[in-house]
Motif scaffolding. Structure first.
Motif, PDB file in Angstrom:
ATOM      1  N   LEU A   7     -14.651 -35.294 -40.156  1.00 33.20           N
ATOM      2  CA  LEU A   7     -14.845 -33.869 -39.647  1.00 33.20           C
ATOM      3  C   LEU A   7     -16.200 -33.819 -39.353  1.00 33.20           C
ATOM      4  O   LEU A   7     -16.819 -34.484 -39.399  1.00 33.20           O
ATOM      5  CB  LEU A   7     -14.724 -32.580 -40.745  1.00 33.20           C
ATOM      6  CG  LEU A   7     -16.189 -31.412 -40.695  1.00 33.20           C
ATOM      7  CD1 LEU A   7     -14.593 -31.054 -39.765  1.00 33.20           C
ATOM      8  CD2 LEU A   7     -15.118 -30.482 -42.007  1.00 33.20           C
ATOM      9  N   ALA A   9     -18.939 -31.601 -37.806  1.00 34.76           N
ATOM     10  CA  ALA A   9     -20.009 -30.155 -37.789  1.00 34.76           C
ATOM     11  C   ALA A   9     -21.169 -30.519 -36.862  1.00 34.76           C
ATOM     12  O   ALA A   9     -21.413 -30.857 -37.209  1.00 34.76           O
ATOM     13  CB  ALA A   9     -19.853 -29.855 -38.715  1.00 34.76           C
ATOM     14  N   ILE A  39     -16.962 -24.877 -42.896  1.00 36.78           N
ATOM     15  CA  ILE A  39     -16.807 -25.926 -43.502  1.00 36.78           C
ATOM     16  C   ILE A  39     -16.301 -26.101 -43.861  1.00 36.78           C
ATOM     17  O   ILE A  39     -15.150 -27.161 -44.611  1.00 36.78           O
ATOM     18  CB  ILE A  39     -18.343 -26.318 -43.457  1.00 36.78           C
ATOM     19  CG1 ILE A  39     -19.090 -27.316 -42.349  1.00 36.78           C
ATOM     20  CG2 ILE A  39     -18.076 -27.583 -45.009  1.00 36.78           C
ATOM     21  CD1 ILE A  39     -20.220 -27.573 -42.844  1.00 36.78           C
ATOM     22  N   ARG A  42     -12.123 -25.814 -43.510  1.00 38.91           N
ATOM     23  CA  ARG A  42     -11.816 -27.134 -42.588  1.00 38.91           C
ATOM     24  C   ARG A  42     -12.101 -28.406 -43.931  1.00 38.91           C
ATOM     25  O   ARG A  42     -11.100 -29.282 -44.283  1.00 38.91           O
ATOM     26  CB  ARG A  42     -12.978 -28.034 -41.679  1.00 38.91           C
ATOM     27  CG  ARG A  42     -12.646 -27.091 -40.638  1.00 38.91           C
ATOM     28  CD  ARG A  42     -11.627 -27.638 -39.837  1.00 38.91           C
ATOM     29  NE  ARG A  42     -10.529 -27.248 -40.278  1.00 38.91           N
ATOM     30  CZ  ARG A  42      -9.996 -25.995 -40.236  1.00 38.91           C
ATOM     31  NH1 ARG A  42     -10.253 -25.023 -39.853  1.00 38.91           N
ATOM     32  NH2 ARG A  42      -8.486 -25.919 -40.591  1.00 38.91           N
ATOM     33  N   LEU A  43     -12.670 -28.456 -45.576  1.00 41.77           N
ATOM     34  CA  LEU A  43     -12.861 -28.873 -46.500  1.00 41.77           C
ATOM     35  C   LEU A  43     -11.370 -28.662 -47.300  1.00 41.77           C
ATOM     36  O   LEU A  43     -10.514 -29.725 -47.872  1.00 41.77           O
ATOM     37  CB  LEU A  43     -13.390 -28.810 -47.363  1.00 41.77           C
ATOM     38  CG  LEU A  43     -14.811 -28.649 -46.789  1.00 41.77           C
ATOM     39  CD1 LEU A  43     -16.046 -28.636 -47.454  1.00 41.77           C
ATOM     40  CD2 LEU A  43     -15.242 -30.992 -46.109  1.00 41.77           C
ATOM     41  N   PRO A  48     -11.217 -34.139 -45.610  1.00 37.23           N
ATOM     42  CA  PRO A  48     -11.542 -35.267 -44.793  1.00 37.23           C
ATOM     43  C   PRO A  48     -12.160 -36.179 -45.595  1.00 37.23           C
ATOM     44  O   PRO A  48     -12.653 -35.860 -47.015  1.00 37.23           O
ATOM     45  CB  PRO A  48     -12.882 -34.699 -43.303  1.00 37.23           C
ATOM     46  CG  PRO A  48     -12.717 -33.682 -45.049  1.00 37.23           C
ATOM     47  CD  PRO A  48     -11.657 -32.493 -44.948  1.00 37.23           C
ATOM     48  N   VAL A  51     -17.425 -36.824 -43.091  1.00 30.61           N
ATOM     49  CA  VAL A  51     -17.774 -35.648 -42.722  1.00 30.61           C
ATOM     50  C   VAL A  51     -19.423 -36.192 -41.400  1.00 30.61           C
ATOM     51  O   VAL A  51     -20.238 -36.552 -42.747  1.00 30.61           O
ATOM     52  CB  VAL A  51     -18.592 -34.332 -43.156  1.00 30.61           C
ATOM     53  CG1 VAL A  51     -18.986 -33.427 -42.440  1.00 30.61           C
ATOM     54  CG2 VAL A  51     -17.063 -34.027 -44.254  1.00 30.61           C
ATOM     55  N   LEU A  53     -22.541 -34.241 -39.829  1.00 31.61           N
ATOM     56  CA  LEU A  53     -22.756 -33.679 -40.002  1.00 31.61           C
ATOM     57  C   LEU A  53     -24.233 -33.636 -40.157  1.00 31.61           C
ATOM     58  O   LEU A  53     -25.166 -33.752 -39.751  1.00 31.61           O
ATOM     59  CB  LEU A  53     -23.461 -32.821 -41.719  1.00 31.61           C
ATOM     60  CG  LEU A  53     -23.912 -31.695 -42.219  1.00 31.61           C
ATOM     61  CD1 LEU A  53     -23.078 -30.328 -41.749  1.00 31.61           C
ATOM     62  CD2 LEU A  53     -23.782 -31.928 -43.396  1.00 31.61           C
ATOM     63  N   ILE A  74     -20.734 -29.232 -49.585  1.00 34.64           N
ATOM     64  CA  ILE A  74     -19.861 -30.657 -49.543  1.00 34.64           C
ATOM     65  C   ILE A  74     -18.957 -31.622 -50.160  1.00 34.64           C
ATOM     66  O   ILE A  74     -17.930 -31.876 -50.862  1.00 34.64           O
ATOM     67  CB  ILE A  74     -19.827 -31.644 -47.857  1.00 34.64           C
ATOM     68  CG1 ILE A  74     -19.917 -30.602 -46.788  1.00 34.64           C
ATOM     69  CG2 ILE A  74     -18.682 -32.451 -47.812  1.00 34.64           C
ATOM     70  CD1 ILE A  74     -20.124 -31.299 -45.522  1.00 34.64           C
ATOM     71  N   THR A  81     -15.657 -37.361 -50.921  1.00 40.17           N
ATOM     72  CA  THR A  81     -16.120 -37.082 -49.898  1.00 40.17           C
ATOM     73  C   THR A  81     -17.202 -37.429 -49.160  1.00 40.17           C
ATOM     74  O   THR A  81     -18.406 -36.881 -49.450  1.00 40.17           O
ATOM     75  CB  THR A  81     -15.569 -36.299 -48.759  1.00 40.17           C
ATOM     76  OG1 THR A  81     -14.230 -35.746 -48.609  1.00 40.17           O
ATOM     77  CG2 THR A  81     -16.681 -36.169 -47.367  1.00 40.17           C
ATOM     78  N   VAL A  83     -20.438 -38.037 -46.833  1.00 42.46           N
ATOM     79  CA  VAL A  83     -21.420 -37.326 -45.448  1.00 42.46           C
ATOM     80  C   VAL A  83     -22.442 -37.991 -44.410  1.00 42.46           C
ATOM     81  O   VAL A  83     -23.145 -39.025 -45.104  1.00 42.46           O
ATOM     82  CB  VAL A  83     -22.297 -35.757 -46.468  1.00 42.46           C
ATOM     83  CG1 VAL A  83     -23.131 -35.691 -45.020  1.00 42.46           C
ATOM     84  CG2 VAL A  83     -21.154 -35.226 -46.699  1.00 42.46           C
TER      85      VAL A  83
END
Length: 444
Positions: A7, A9, A39, A42-43, A48, A51, A53, A74, A81, A83
């Protein structure tokens, strides 16, 4: 082979388009959104693995608080996940804060395409591994963490930052195990398949500095009979550990800074720029901030090597760990000297716990080894433990030589300064390099 879901963003649609194109051959599914408000949805729907970010979404707001807020959201919604933060150069400090709060890494804009792809791929692999701390080289840890709160906090920080490529500065008194910690960071890193390259900066003379670190070409100087790669080249794709970085002369600091800024080196006598890919870990027992104020250490170099600062506490601040560490050394040396089944008496353990151990782990280790060698039985008693209180300087009327007098003076000054070698050198009126050489000479 494409796999996983990412993902992205970022409120800059041009960046979204560019990054999507770059990652088409890396990730199976790419989800791109321009507003962080999407977000949570989508999570839930896309689940995902990674991410990417952005730290700032609204025009005119550049304090990074949005990125840190959404990082926390997140990690709460999907802890597994990974980030990766997208940030401008000016916001690197905020990105470091993000790593402390759970981010896997950060990418600085404007970004390098290969670096971005590599960082996101590593983040995906970390997600798949779960903890992300496996050692590709198959090496076991030699780090003793113990159970004290201060070391538990340090361990958690090390686990967060090891998988990144952020430069790390390790500080701590002599004997606290800074090189052991550097090895642990490398072991947990994505570079662990290759051996870490350690360099003792205090042992390199100014005339050999450039040749040792950057290499030289044949004929560069009298003894240069062949091309020789330097430590930066030998550490390619691995970790370069610069121990005793505080002992580096001011003029040489500029040369090191230039190599780090350009991410390339030139061999002595050569003209070709050689790209370098190393993860830098430095260590010192000096107060670099004080040295900067005194004009003895470059502030810009300190910023470059100090992305992450880890401090190893002295052994006297780890009271709950001292006896356990002593037992580890006891087992090691009992086996080495063919004296199995040795133990400490209750009085010996009590003495071990009560001593200040100003020489830290190194002093404790030597004391246990000496006790194993000299002990005539299977139990080490309190009298066998030769700690700091038994290492007081002889009265001056018992000193026989000038060397012995000098050794006692250095020992006492180190003790008085709690191991701060910068202060020791200042009080003795000698340079840190001279002090370092004398410490080695006398085995202090």
């Amino acid at each position: 082979m494409k796999q996983g879901t990412i993902l992205i963003a970022d409120d800059n649609r041009n960046i979204l388009t560019t990054v999507k194109m770059l990652l088409e051959n890396v990730f199976q599914n790419i989800v791109a959104i321009a507003s962080p408000a999407n977000i949570p949805t989508r999570l839930r729907e896309d689940r995902p693995d990674v991410v990417l970010l952005d730290m700032n979404f609204h025009s005119g707001i550049n304090n990074g608080n949005e990125g840190l807020y959404w990082l926390r959201e997140i990690k709460k919604a999907r802890p597994a996940t990974e980030v990766v933060l997208f940030t401008a150069y000016a916001d690197i400090e905020l990105a470091v804060t993000g790593i402390k709060e759970g981010a896997a890494d950060f990418i600085v804009k404007p970004f390098d395409n290969e670096k971005l792809t590599e960082t996101l791929s590593k983040a995906y692999e970390k997600t798949k591994k779960g903890s992300g701390t496996a050692d590709a080289g198959g090496r076991e840890s030699t780090m003793f963490w113990g159970s004290s709160a201060v070391m538990e906090n340090l361990r958690l920080m090390v686990e967060k930052v090891s998988a990144t490529d952020a430069n790390i500065l390790i500080t701590g008194e002599n004997g606290t195990g800074k090189e052991v910690l550097a090895n642990e960071i490398h072991r947990l890193s994505n570079r662990s398949a290759r051996q870490m390259m350690p360099i003792d900066m205090g042992a390199i003379t100014e005339t050999l500095f450039e040749s040792e670190l950057f290499g030289h070409v044949k004929g560069a100087f009298t003894d240069a009979k062949a091309d020789k790669p330097g430590k930066f080249e030998l550490a390619e794709g691995s970790t370069l550990f610069l121990d005793e970085i505080g002992n580096l002369g001011y003029a040489l600091q500029a040369k090191l800074l230039t190599a780090l800024q350009r991410r390339s080196i030139v061999r002595v006598g050569g003209s070709t720029q050689i790209p370098i890919d190393v993860r830098l870990v430095c260590a010192t027992n000096c107060d670099l901030q004080l040295m900067v104020k005194e004009g003895r250490f470059r502030e810009d170099l300190l910023y470059r090597i100090n992305t992450i600062h880890l401090h190893l506490p002295p052994l006297r601040e780890r009271k709950g760990d001292v006896a356990a560490l002593a037992r580890i050394f006891l087992g090691r040396y009992a086996n080495m000297y063919n004296k199995p089944e040795m133990n400490f008496s209750a009085e010996a353990e009590e003495k071990i716990n009560s001593l200040p151990w100003y020489g830290n782990i190194r002093e404790l280790q030597h004391a246990v080894e000496k006790a194993v060698i000299l002990s005539s039985g299977s139990v080490i008693d309190a009298n066998d433990i030769d700690g700091q209180d038994a290492q007081k300087a002889k009265p001056m009327d018992e000193v026989q030589t000038l060397d012995e007098m000098e050794q006692r003076l250095i020992e006492k000054t180190i003790h008085d300064c709690d191991g701060n070698l910068s202060q020791v050198a200042f009080k003795l009126g000698i340079t840190r390099q001279t002090l370092y050489n004398k410490i080695k000479r006398y085995g202090l």
